[in-house]
Design an enzyme around this catalytic site. Structure first.
Site, mmCIF file in Angstrom:
data_model
loop_
_atom_site.group_PDB
_atom_site.id
_atom_site.type_symbol
_atom_site.label_atom_id
_atom_site.label_comp_id
_atom_site.label_asym_id
_atom_site.label_seq_id
_atom_site.Cartn_x
_atom_site.Cartn_y
_atom_site.Cartn_z
ATOM 1 N N LYS A 275 0.861 -1.194 0.000
ATOM 2 C CA LYS A 275 0.000 0.000 0.000
ATOM 3 C C LYS A 275 0.890 1.234 0.000
ATOM 4 C CE LYS A 275 -4.318 0.813 2.474
ATOM 5 N NZ LYS A 275 -4.892 0.816 3.826
HETATM 6 C C1 E4P Z 1 -8.305 1.102 4.199
HETATM 7 O O1 E4P Z 1 -7.511 0.696 3.401
HETATM 8 C C2 E4P Z 1 -8.235 2.435 4.826
HETATM 9 O O2 E4P Z 1 -6.990 2.639 5.403
HETATM 10 C C3 E4P Z 1 -9.352 2.580 5.824
HETATM 11 O O3 E4P Z 1 -10.558 2.138 5.222
HETATM 12 C C4 E4P Z 1 -9.497 3.962 6.390
HETATM 13 O O4 E4P Z 1 -10.668 4.024 7.169
HETATM 14 P P1 E4P Z 1 -10.965 5.186 8.214
HETATM 15 O O5 E4P Z 1 -11.238 6.442 7.470
HETATM 16 O O6 E4P Z 1 -12.179 4.710 8.966
HETATM 17 O O7 E4P Z 1 -9.746 5.301 9.088
#
Ligand code: E4P
Length: 216
Positions: free
Chosen positions: A83
């Site tokens: 990522k």
């Molecule tokens: C997933 O890959 C993201 O990091 C995550 O969905 C972020 O979610 P949040 O906005 O609830 O922290």
């Protein structure tokens, strides 16, 4: 639509994997911190619980640093998906890694133009954050529609991975738009099964069944 669990909690991932509904997992540095576990160790454990992609996020901000960290992370397991943040260095890293056959999830996407860049950089997944978009007065689902339209216009293979999902309506709208993946906190996945009329129906059937005095 594929379902990914947005968590680093092993018990939740195990339980969801047993339902057969789980197609992968996403983590981020905040979720790793919340788990209280060692990053490498918990990521390896998660990779063993699903055959699907497991996103592990780099923390370096420069291309060389991201590549160095990606080298370490991609050795964890074959299903690790690196990522990277949606920055020029992140896109450069994305191009390099996908060119080598490594899956890449480009994260922190908040505009359709950013998603266009990620697709051009060969991203496996683009992660638009709908909840955080809504929280700031923008329309998260409109962002997903715009990305779907653009990707279809040019037949980009990058999968739209809807992230920062807060509730079942985000999931429903994502499916209607044709997003490829929804990553959700385990509580949201569990909430999808709930319906007051299902509960009421079970209650009624069980009450009538008791009147028969029979057992199966
Ligand atoms: C997933 O890959 C993201 O990091 C995550 O969905 C972020 O979610 P949040 O906005 O609830 O922290």
């Amino acid at each position: 639509m594929k379902f990914f669990a947005d968590t680093a909690e092993i018990a939740d991932i195990k339980e969801l994997a047993e339902t057969g509904l789980l197609d992968g997992v996403t983590t981020n540095p905040s979720l790793i911190a919340k788990s209280g576990r060692d990053f490498m160790e918990v990521t390896k454990e998660i990779c063993g619980l699903t055959h699907g992609p497991v996103s592990a996020e780099v923390v370096a901000l420069d291309h060389e640093g991201m590549m160095r960290e990606a080298e370490v992370l991609r050795k964890i397991a074959d299903n690790v998906c690196i990522k990277v943040p949606l920055t020029f260095d992140g896109l450069k890293t994305c191009r390099k890694l996908t060119g080598d056959g490594t899956m890449v999830n480009v994260t922190l996407c908040f505009s359709a133009n950013q998603a266009l860049l990620a697709a051009k950089a060969g991203a496996t997944f683009i992660s638009p954050f709908v909840g955080r978009h809504d929280d700031n007065g923008f329309d998260g689902m409109q962002l997903i529609s715009d990305i779907r339209l653009i990707y279809d216009n040019y037949a980009f293979a990058t999968e739209i991975l809807v992230a920062s999902i807060r509730h079942p309506i985000h999931v429903l709208e994502s499916a209607k738009i044709g997003a490829d993946v929804a990553t959700m906190p385990p509580a949201v996945i569990r909430s999808l099964v709930k319906h007051v009329l299902t509960d009421k129906g079970i209650e009624g059937f069980l009450a009538d069944w008791a009147k028969t005095g029979q057992s199966i």
